[in-house]
Design a protein around this motif. Structure first.
Motif, PDB file in Angstrom:
ATOM      1  N   THR A 191      88.424 -85.664 -37.573  1.00 18.27           N
ATOM      2  CA  THR A 191      89.548 -86.227 -36.852  1.00 18.27           C
ATOM      3  C   THR A 191      90.003 -85.255 -35.774  1.00 18.27           C
ATOM      4  OG1 THR A 191      91.113 -85.342 -38.444  1.00 18.27           O
ATOM      5  CG2 THR A 191      90.354 -87.591 -38.801  1.00 18.27           C
ATOM      6  N   VAL A 192      90.499 -85.808 -34.695  1.00 15.71           N
ATOM      7  CA  VAL A 192      90.962 -85.019 -33.571  1.00 15.71           C
ATOM      8  C   VAL A 192      92.480 -84.981 -33.625  1.00 15.71           C
ATOM      9  CG1 VAL A 192      91.015 -84.880 -31.063  1.00 15.71           C
ATOM     10  CG2 VAL A 192      88.986 -85.761 -32.211  1.00 15.71           C
ATOM     11  N   CYS A 204      88.521 -94.907 -32.976  1.00 18.13           N
ATOM     12  CA  CYS A 204      89.720 -95.177 -33.762  1.00 18.13           C
ATOM     13  C   CYS A 204      89.795 -94.286 -34.995  1.00 18.13           C
ATOM     14  CB  CYS A 204      89.767 -96.647 -34.178  1.00 18.13           C
ATOM     15  SG  CYS A 204      90.083 -97.769 -32.812  1.00 18.13           S
ATOM     16  N   ARG A 205      88.663 -94.090 -35.679  1.00 16.67           N
ATOM     17  CA  ARG A 205      88.636 -93.205 -36.850  1.00 16.67           C
ATOM     18  C   ARG A 205      88.953 -91.774 -36.456  1.00 16.67           C
ATOM     19  NH1 ARG A 205      84.541 -96.367 -38.866  1.00 16.67           N
ATOM     20  NH2 ARG A 205      82.931 -95.191 -37.803  1.00 16.67           N
ATOM     21  N   GLN A 206      88.381 -91.293 -35.354  1.00 14.60           N
ATOM     22  CA  GLN A 206      88.602 -89.917 -34.924  1.00 14.60           C
ATOM     23  C   GLN A 206      90.062 -89.654 -34.583  1.00 14.60           C
ATOM     24  OE1 GLN A 206      85.903 -89.364 -31.629  1.00 14.60           O
ATOM     25  NE2 GLN A 206      84.447 -88.286 -32.925  1.00 14.60           N
TER      26      GLN A 206
END
Length: 71
Positions: free
Chosen positions: A8-9, A57-59
């Motif tokens: 994740t960012v 979207c996940r990141q």
């Protein structure tokens, strides 16, 4: 089977909003962040299919419904 780890960012959620910018002519989609103070769009990645959009979207920890759409 190995499972791919999605990193994740982190970003300042008070200052930036994830968004998808779409070209009217070509339909090209670019995902990025909108600076809420200056309203400038920062390109991050080209979206070629729904899988890449889901990965973005996940990141960034958002759902597709939460993404702001820019034309």
């Amino acid at each position: 089977m190995w499972k791919k780890h999605v990193q994740t960012v982190s970003y300042d959620r008070e200052r930036y909003q994830p968004a998808v910018k779409t070209s009217i002519c070509t339909g090209e989609r670019v995902a990025g962040l909108i600076d809420l103070t200056t309203r400038k769009f920062q390109d991050i990645t080209l979206i070629r299919n729904d899988k890449e959009l889901a990965e973005f979207c996940r990141q960034y920890g958002v759902t597709e419904a939460e993404l702001k759409k820019i034309v």
